[in-house]
Write an enzyme that holds these catalytic residues in place. Structure first.
Site, PDB file in Angstrom:
ATOM      1  N   SER A 114      39.391  36.631  36.917  1.00 59.67           N
ATOM      2  CA  SER A 114      38.754  37.925  37.325  1.00 59.67           C
ATOM      3  C   SER A 114      37.184  38.097  36.912  1.00 59.67           C
ATOM      4  CB  SER A 114      39.688  39.165  36.775  1.00 59.67           C
ATOM      5  OG  SER A 114      39.626  39.171  35.479  1.00 59.67           O
ATOM      6  N   HIS A 139      43.956  38.667  41.912  1.00 64.00           N
ATOM      7  CA  HIS A 139      42.660  38.583  42.688  1.00 64.00           C
ATOM      8  C   HIS A 139      42.699  37.524  43.774  1.00 64.00           C
ATOM      9  CE1 HIS A 139      39.657  41.319  40.713  1.00 64.00           C
ATOM     10  NE2 HIS A 139      40.449  40.529  39.562  1.00 64.00           N
ATOM     11  N   LYS A 175      44.030  46.038  44.893  1.00 59.95           N
ATOM     12  CA  LYS A 175      42.798  45.446  45.350  1.00 59.95           C
ATOM     13  C   LYS A 175      42.690  45.002  46.783  1.00 59.95           C
ATOM     14  CE  LYS A 175      42.258  43.372  40.670  1.00 59.95           C
ATOM     15  NZ  LYS A 175      43.161  44.105  40.040  1.00 59.95           N
TER      16      LYS A 175
END
Length: 393
Positions: A182, A210, A241
């Site tokens: 990240s 991610h 996300k």
């Protein structure tokens, strides 16, 4: 008068201010979008994990609103008592199919998915072999498990193999890595680590927070990107996300998921998702499977912005993803760079120790599918102007 037993906290905060590392929370005034208003200032937003712009996608909005109308605003209980609704089970089935695994379980956040899983499947006689830059939730879960933690240098599968080779084979051994890291935006050494796990009979786990919605077919993650289906025992993903909503999930075998139903403490002791959140997550899966152009646009924007920063002379590390750090080294300089960019109309958050090593402070940038070419060019122009003024380039 009673002495303040928490005075040391104020002292620590004063120290942060003296070092130029103290941060005020930026307040979002409206929607989380590529161009947004923070602290009443209109800025190009390069600090959001909203990779595909799904926080404001009409299909997610409508599904969430419909769920509120028909199912209410909350579940009212933990999953193991009265809080498992049919929409939660539907979401878990859809995620398992999406990830091409037997089953999946939804947690309240990606952090609790990692920490709850690692801490529940291992004990004090077991071993964890972990990349040195793994996410804090993995580190905390490892500590809670009481297993012996062995850390290998970042992405160094040979070092991981040497570590595993010396461990007793009659103990459980978990190899764990982020799919996308990240802070640096690079990929984990997943194929090589899977080779180590296969060779020594280890459990293989990947945190794909991610990578969810970003890598692999329709955003299935790095396991799909590297074609490692069937070789990764535990896949962790996020719904907070690229999926645009909230939560985390673990995908794997039916036995794994049923065990987590019984032993994962965040699952056992936290109220389940509100129906609107589960509904929005279901809509996000629909969007990922039917609108691949969003991921294509994300990568077009990523390549444009990343190459622009590199052409200007910024140090962007080894990023292979939409996360592109601008590494300046000194923590105070990183915060100064971030603040100066904000004044120019670009929100890119400064990050320093302890989130990253002391000499690797940076401004982290993340582009999204919904950024326009003009917005990204504006941001590059601001980076050029501020970077030269501060002597970064």
């Amino acid at each position: 008068m009673r002495a303040d037993p928490l005075r040391y906290l104020s002292d620590d905060l004063d120290s942060l201010k003296a070092q130029g590392l103290y941060r005020h929370l930026r307040v979002l005034d409206g929607e989380q979008k590529a161009h947004a208003s923070f602290d009443h200032r209109s800025v190009v937003n390069l600090s959001s994990n909203n990779y595909l712009g799904l926080t404001t996608h009409p299909r997610l909005r409508e599904r969430a609103l419909d769920a509120v109308r028909t199912l209410g605003v909350g579940s009212g209980s933990v999953r193991t008592i009265a809080g498992t609704m049919s929409i939660h089970m539907e979401l878990e089935r859809r995620l398992a199919r999406f990830k091409r695994t037997e089953a999946a379980v939804v947690f309240q956040s990606g952090f609790t998915a990692n920490a709850g899983t690692v801490s529940s499947i291992l004990g004090k006689d077991d071993f964890i072999i972990s990349d040195e830059l793994n996410h804090a939730s993995i580190i905390d879960g490892a500590r809670l498990s009481r297993a012996t933690i062995k850390v290998f240098p970042h992405r160094d599968a040979n070092a991981a193999r040497a570590t595993v080779k010396d461990l007793p084979r009659d103990r459980r051994r978990l190899i764990i890595s982020d799919g996308v890291f990240s802070m640096d935006g690079d990929l984990g050494a997943l194929p090589e680590l899977c080779d180590v796990a296969d060779e020594f009979g280890c459990i293989m786990m990947v945190d794909d927070a991610h990578a969810s919605g970003v890598f692999g077919a329709n955003g299935r993650g790095t396991v799909d990107h590297f074609q490692l289906h069937g070789r990764v025992d535990i896949q962790v993903g996020t719904l907070s996300k690229a999926f645009g909503a909230l939560g985390g999930y673990v995908a794997g075998s039916t036995a794994l998921v049923e065990f987590l139903y019984h032993r994962a403490r965040p699952f056992l002791f936290s109220t389940s998702h509100p129906p609107a959140v589960a509904a929005a997550c279901l809509a996000a899966v629909d969007v990922l499977e039917s609108e691949p152009q969003l991921i294509e646009r994300l990568w077009e924007n990523t390549h444009f912005f990343k190459s622009g920063l590199q052409t200007l002379g910024f140090h962007t590390g080894g990023s292979e993803s939409p996360i592109t750090p601008v590494i300046v080294g000194d923590g105070s300089l990183a915060m100064t760079l971030s603040d100066a960019l904000f004044q120019e109309g670009v929100f890119a958050q400064g990050i320093a120790f302890p989130t990253v090593a002391r000499d690797t402070a940076r401004v982290r940038t993340i582009v999204t599918a919904t950024h326009t070419h003009d917005e990204l060019q504006f941001a590059l122009d601001c980076f050029a102007r501020v970077g030269r003024t501060l002597g970064v380039i």
